[in-house]
Design a protein around this motif. Structure first.
Motif, PDB file in Angstrom:
ATOM      1  N   LEU A 244       0.818  -1.216   0.000  1.00  0.00           N
ATOM      2  CA  LEU A 244       0.000   0.000   0.000  1.00  0.00           C
ATOM      3  C   LEU A 244       0.847   1.260   0.000  1.00  0.00           C
ATOM      4  CD1 LEU A 244      -2.843  -0.982   2.509  1.00  0.00           C
ATOM      5  CD2 LEU A 244      -2.825  -1.168   0.021  1.00  0.00           C
ATOM      6  N   ALA A 245       2.100   1.160   0.434  1.00  0.00           N
ATOM      7  CA  ALA A 245       2.974   2.330   0.503  1.00  0.00           C
ATOM      8  C   ALA A 245       3.227   2.950  -0.859  1.00  0.00           C
ATOM      9  CB  ALA A 245       4.294   1.950   1.162  1.00  0.00           C
ATOM     10  N   VAL A 246       3.091   2.151  -1.941  1.00  0.00           N
ATOM     11  CA  VAL A 246       3.369   2.695  -3.274  1.00  0.00           C
ATOM     12  C   VAL A 246       2.083   3.113  -3.994  1.00  0.00           C
ATOM     13  CG1 VAL A 246       5.505   1.387  -3.517  1.00  0.00           C
ATOM     14  CG2 VAL A 246       3.346   0.400  -4.357  1.00  0.00           C
ATOM     15  N   PHE A 247       0.933   3.017  -3.329  1.00  0.00           N
ATOM     16  CA  PHE A 247      -0.327   3.457  -3.924  1.00  0.00           C
ATOM     17  C   PHE A 247      -0.656   4.885  -3.479  1.00  0.00           C
ATOM     18  CE2 PHE A 247      -0.980  -1.106  -4.493  1.00  0.00           C
ATOM     19  CZ  PHE A 247      -1.568  -1.140  -5.753  1.00  0.00           C
ATOM     20  N   HIS A 248      -1.384   5.583  -4.326  1.00  0.00           N
ATOM     21  CA  HIS A 248      -1.911   6.892  -3.947  1.00  0.00           C
ATOM     22  C   HIS A 248      -2.810   6.690  -2.732  1.00  0.00           C
ATOM     23  CE1 HIS A 248      -4.210  10.638  -4.141  1.00  0.00           C
ATOM     24  NE2 HIS A 248      -3.285  11.115  -4.980  1.00  0.00           N
ATOM     25  N   GLU A 249      -2.739   7.616  -1.800  1.00  0.00           N
ATOM     26  CA  GLU A 249      -3.459   7.445  -0.531  1.00  0.00           C
ATOM     27  C   GLU A 249      -4.960   7.286  -0.735  1.00  0.00           C
ATOM     28  OE1 GLU A 249      -3.648  12.236   0.563  1.00  0.00           O
ATOM     29  OE2 GLU A 249      -2.545  10.841   1.842  1.00  0.00           O
ATOM     30  N   GLU A 250      -5.514   7.877  -1.807  1.00  0.00           N
ATOM     31  CA  GLU A 250      -6.943   7.754  -2.050  1.00  0.00           C
ATOM     32  C   GLU A 250      -7.317   6.386  -2.645  1.00  0.00           C
ATOM     33  OE1 GLU A 250      -8.161  10.985  -4.505  1.00  0.00           O
ATOM     34  OE2 GLU A 250      -7.663  12.535  -3.022  1.00  0.00           O
ATOM     35  N   ASP A 251      -6.316   5.612  -3.117  1.00  0.00           N
ATOM     36  CA  ASP A 251      -6.581   4.308  -3.750  1.00  0.00           C
ATOM     37  C   ASP A 251      -6.188   3.122  -2.862  1.00  0.00           C
ATOM     38  OD1 ASP A 251      -7.496   5.653  -5.910  1.00  0.00           O
ATOM     39  OD2 ASP A 251      -5.793   5.233  -7.218  1.00  0.00           O
ATOM     40  N   ARG A 252      -5.639   3.410  -1.688  1.00  0.00           N
ATOM     41  CA  ARG A 252      -5.110   2.309  -0.865  1.00  0.00           C
ATOM     42  C   ARG A 252      -6.213   1.369  -0.389  1.00  0.00           C
ATOM     43  NH1 ARG A 252      -0.711   5.915   2.629  1.00  0.00           N
ATOM     44  NH2 ARG A 252       0.729   6.218   0.865  1.00  0.00           N
ATOM     45  N   ARG A 275      -3.778   4.183  -8.996  1.00  0.00           N
ATOM     46  CA  ARG A 275      -2.666   5.115  -9.065  1.00  0.00           C
ATOM     47  C   ARG A 275      -1.557   4.679  -8.110  1.00  0.00           C
ATOM     48  NH1 ARG A 275      -6.212  10.338  -7.676  1.00  0.00           N
ATOM     49  NH2 ARG A 275      -7.266   8.654  -6.536  1.00  0.00           N
ATOM     50  N   LYS A 276      -0.343   4.628  -8.646  1.00  0.00           N
ATOM     51  CA  LYS A 276       0.830   4.409  -7.812  1.00  0.00           C
ATOM     52  C   LYS A 276       1.605   5.723  -7.720  1.00  0.00           C
ATOM     53  CE  LYS A 276       2.061  -0.496  -7.877  1.00  0.00           C
ATOM     54  NZ  LYS A 276       0.777  -1.104  -8.200  1.00  0.00           N
ATOM     55  N   VAL A 277       2.417   5.838  -6.696  1.00  0.00           N
ATOM     56  CA  VAL A 277       3.188   7.048  -6.479  1.00  0.00           C
ATOM     57  C   VAL A 277       4.664   6.696  -6.370  1.00  0.00           C
ATOM     58  CG1 VAL A 277       3.549   9.063  -4.992  1.00  0.00           C
ATOM     59  CG2 VAL A 277       1.254   8.110  -5.283  1.00  0.00           C
ATOM     60  N   ARG A 278       5.494   7.333  -7.200  1.00  0.00           N
ATOM     61  CA  ARG A 278       6.933   7.119  -7.141  1.00  0.00           C
ATOM     62  C   ARG A 278       7.502   7.678  -5.837  1.00  0.00           C
ATOM     63  NH1 ARG A 278      10.359   6.626 -11.355  1.00  0.00           N
ATOM     64  NH2 ARG A 278      11.622   8.297 -10.427  1.00  0.00           N
ATOM     65  N   LYS A 279       8.716   7.304  -5.548  1.00  0.00           N
ATOM     66  CA  LYS A 279       9.384   7.795  -4.344  1.00  0.00           C
ATOM     67  C   LYS A 279       9.562   9.311  -4.389  1.00  0.00           C
ATOM     68  CE  LYS A 279      13.440   6.938  -1.409  1.00  0.00           C
ATOM     69  NZ  LYS A 279      14.716   6.196  -1.276  1.00  0.00           N
ATOM     70  N   ASP A 280       9.727   9.858  -5.609  1.00  0.00           N
ATOM     71  CA  ASP A 280       9.909  11.304  -5.735  1.00  0.00           C
ATOM     72  C   ASP A 280       8.583  12.063  -5.748  1.00  0.00           C
ATOM     73  OD1 ASP A 280       8.851  10.820  -8.246  1.00  0.00           O
ATOM     74  OD2 ASP A 280      10.710  11.191  -9.336  1.00  0.00           O
TER      75      ASP A 280
END
Length: 307
Positions: A244-252, A275-280
């Motif tokens: 879940l850490a790599v997903f957008h918070e609204e999609d977790r 939606r996933k979110v990169r480290k940057d």
């Protein structure tokens, strides 16, 4: 009754040979070739020690071919000449009585007079007489309960009575042959597994899609090289952590719900877009195809392919 001098000498000689044979088995139990599955070296060690400790003029290892219509010589040690040879093939068609005996005998074939014993006399003209063999003691080699060959002891000269101790010794030597063969097969299987795992790992790492394996709790068990590159993480920052850490918070919440559905219907292939979110911090829209697989212990895992 008081034993006579010849009787006492006979018992002493028999006891001495028994000690020799026991020491031989101890030496073989420590043999690295046997426990390492190096069958060529193991067979040579066994035939040499057997010839010296029995004693017997010739000791050999024979194995069945695939359809059990023949046996092939893997190693023959001749004590007097101190030499090894191999390659001879004996056919069941030529020696049917001997092959029948190999199939039905539960213990060693103890042919005290190999020229007259019904199990071995068909060898007399073509094999025994030219080589000067008077007696044979053949112990079955068994792998996983099935006879796969024979360890043959050949006495040169006159007929010879094989004692119960000698028959037991021959059986123990045949077990050493079996051990070497089973270890060799395990080594081959392990090597094949390592090779297969290596090929799988190469396909997994070099796949131009993001690949994850995830357990039912959402913990990342593995991620391929392309996945870490696309998301900007190192492997250690993902494996062992929640996916879940790599997903957008609204999609977790939706991502976890989709994962639960996949584990509840393991025979289906599931697909969703999230939606996933990169480290940057940059966002990626991905389509995920998920199917449930099992690890080597039978535990279900989710294989996630992300585009």
């Amino acid at each position: 009754k008081v034993a006579t001098l010849p009787q006492r000498q006979g018992k002493a000689k028999r006891a001495a040979w028994l000690r020799v044979q026991q020491a031989a088995l101890v030496d073989l139990a420590k043999n690295e070739a046997i426990h390492g599955g190096e069958t060529t070296k193991a067979f040579r060690a066994i035939t040499e020690i057997a010839a010296q400790a029995m004693p017997a003029g010739r000791v050999s290892v024979w194995l069945y071919n695939e359809d059990r219509s023949a046996i092939r010589l893997l190693d023959l040690y001749e004590l007097k000449q101190d030499r090894h040879s191999d390659g001879t093939v004996l056919s069941a068609r030529d020696y049917p009585a001997y092959f029948r005996a190999l199939e039905i005998e539960e213990r060693a074939i103890d042919a005290c007079d190999a020229h007259t014993d019904p199990r071995t006399r068909e060898y007399s003209e073509s094999y025994l007489t030219p080589l000067g063999i008077g007696a044979m003691l053949d112990a079955p080699i068994r792998v996983k309960g099935q006879a796969v060959g024979v360890l043959c002891h050949e006495h040169l000269g006159d007929p010879r009575t094989w004692t119960l101790e000698e028959q037991s010794f021959a059986g123990s030597l045949a077990t050493m042959v079996s051990l070497a063969m089973e270890t060799h097969e395990r080594s081959k299987a392990d090597e094949a597994l390592r090779s297969s795992e290596g090929r799988y790992r190469a396909l997994y790492d070099d796949n131009p899609s993001m690949l994850f394996t995830v357990d039912a709790d959402g913990t990342v068990l593995s991620v391929n090289r392309f996945g870490t590159e696309q998301l900007g993480y190192r492997v250690g920052e993902l494996v062992g952590h929640s996916v879940l850490a790599v997903f957008h918070e609204e999609d977790r919440q939706k991502a976890m719900a989709c994962l639960h559905v996949a584990f509840q219907a393991p025979t289906q292939v599931h697909q969703w877009e999230l939606r996933k979110v990169r480290k940057d911090g940059r966002m990626l829209w991905v389509r995920e195809d998920v199917r449930i697989i099992q690890d080597s212990a039978g535990k279900p895992l989710a294989l996630v392919v992300c585009e």
